[in-house]
Design a protein around this motif. Structure first.
Motif, short mmCIF file in Angstrom:
data_model
loop_
_atom_site.label_atom_id
_atom_site.label_comp_id
_atom_site.label_asym_id
_atom_site.label_seq_id
_atom_site.Cartn_x
_atom_site.Cartn_y
_atom_site.Cartn_z
N PHE A 14 7.61 11.07 13.03
CA PHE A 14 7.38 9.65 13.28
C PHE A 14 8.64 8.83 13.10
O PHE A 14 8.90 7.93 13.84
CB PHE A 14 6.25 9.11 12.39
N LEU A 15 9.42 9.14 12.10
CA LEU A 15 10.64 8.40 11.85
C LEU A 15 11.80 9.38 11.75
O LEU A 15 11.71 10.37 11.07
CB LEU A 15 10.52 7.63 10.53
N SER A 29 9.16 8.08 22.98
CA SER A 29 9.31 7.03 21.97
C SER A 29 9.55 5.67 22.60
O SER A 29 9.05 4.65 22.11
CB SER A 29 10.41 7.37 20.97
N THR A 132 -1.27 6.12 15.42
CA THR A 132 0.19 6.05 15.57
C THR A 132 0.64 4.60 15.66
O THR A 132 1.66 4.21 15.08
CB THR A 132 0.65 6.84 16.81
N LYS A 135 0.74 3.04 12.24
CA LYS A 135 1.95 3.47 11.53
C LYS A 135 3.17 2.70 12.05
O LYS A 135 4.03 2.29 11.28
CB LYS A 135 2.17 4.98 11.69
N TRP A 136 3.24 2.52 13.37
CA TRP A 136 4.34 1.79 13.98
C TRP A 136 4.41 0.36 13.43
O TRP A 136 5.49 -0.14 13.12
CB TRP A 136 4.15 1.77 15.50
N LYS A 137 3.25 -0.28 13.29
CA LYS A 137 3.22 -1.65 12.76
C LYS A 137 3.77 -1.68 11.33
O LYS A 137 4.48 -2.62 10.97
CB LYS A 137 1.81 -2.23 12.81
N LYS A 138 3.45 -0.67 10.54
CA LYS A 138 3.98 -0.61 9.17
C LYS A 138 5.49 -0.46 9.18
O LYS A 138 6.19 -1.09 8.39
CB LYS A 138 3.33 0.53 8.39
N VAL A 139 5.99 0.38 10.07
CA VAL A 139 7.44 0.57 10.17
C VAL A 139 8.10 -0.74 10.59
O VAL A 139 9.12 -1.14 10.01
CB VAL A 139 7.79 1.70 11.17
N ILE A 140 7.54 -1.42 11.56
CA ILE A 140 8.10 -2.70 12.03
C ILE A 140 8.09 -3.71 10.89
O ILE A 140 9.09 -4.41 10.65
CB ILE A 140 7.32 -3.25 13.25
N ARG A 142 8.13 -3.20 7.66
CA ARG A 142 9.10 -2.83 6.62
C ARG A 142 10.54 -3.06 7.07
O ARG A 142 11.37 -3.49 6.28
CB ARG A 142 8.89 -1.37 6.22
N THR A 143 10.83 -2.75 8.32
CA THR A 143 12.21 -2.87 8.78
C THR A 143 12.61 -4.30 9.12
O THR A 143 13.79 -4.61 9.20
CB THR A 143 12.48 -1.97 10.01
#
Length: 148
Positions: A14-15, A29, A132, A135-140, A142-143
């Motif tokens: 994922f990352l 991706s 998925t 999870k992408w929303k969580k990554v966005i 956090r970053t």
């Protein structure tokens, strides 16, 4: 033989990028990022304006040639996605709004002016794609909170 993009997320992780990442993984991706960003905008509009999820999403332009994109949007948003015959529907849409402004068309005339080539509906991968996306929303989230 399955499409090489279908399980790219699982292979690439994922990352991060490993040595086993192939061109198909990178393409997947990018397609996911486009689908997820669009789903996020639809979600935000619903929150901001207190409107329900749309029954149908229409997409066009060169990116609409990517079959996986239409399917991902349908799976993540949980609605039908229509691909028009003319992929230049954005330009057509601008002309239609000009027609509405000048009184040539009404808003009720617009649906009959767009011919649909294909309709995507959520499929068997919808649950996995929605997970998925979460999870992408969580990554966005956090970053985007990093301080430099």
């Amino acid at each position: 033989m399955p499409h090489p993009l279908n399980d790219a997320t699982a292979k690439a992780g994922f990352l991060g990028i490993s040595g086993g990442v192939k061109k198909a993984h990178l393409v997947r991706s990018v397609v996911e990022a486009i689908a997820f960003a669009n789903a996020h905008v639809i979600e935000d509009i619903g929150k901001w304006f207190h409107v329900e999820k749309p029954e149908t999403v229409k997409f066009s332009g060169g990116v609409a040639q990517e079959e996986l994109l239409g399917q991902l949007i349908a799976n993540v948003v949980g609605t039908k996605v229509e691909k028009p015959v003319s992929l230049e529907a954005s330009a057509i849409g601008a002309a239609e709004f000009a027609g509405i402004y000048t009184g040539i068309y009404t808003l009720e005339d617009i649906p009959r002016l767009l011919t649909v080539e294909k309709v995507y509906e959520p499929d068997a991968n919808a649950q996995k794609d929605a997970e998925t996306y979460e999870k992408w929303k969580k990554v966005i989230e956090r970053t985007t909170k990093w301080e430099f």
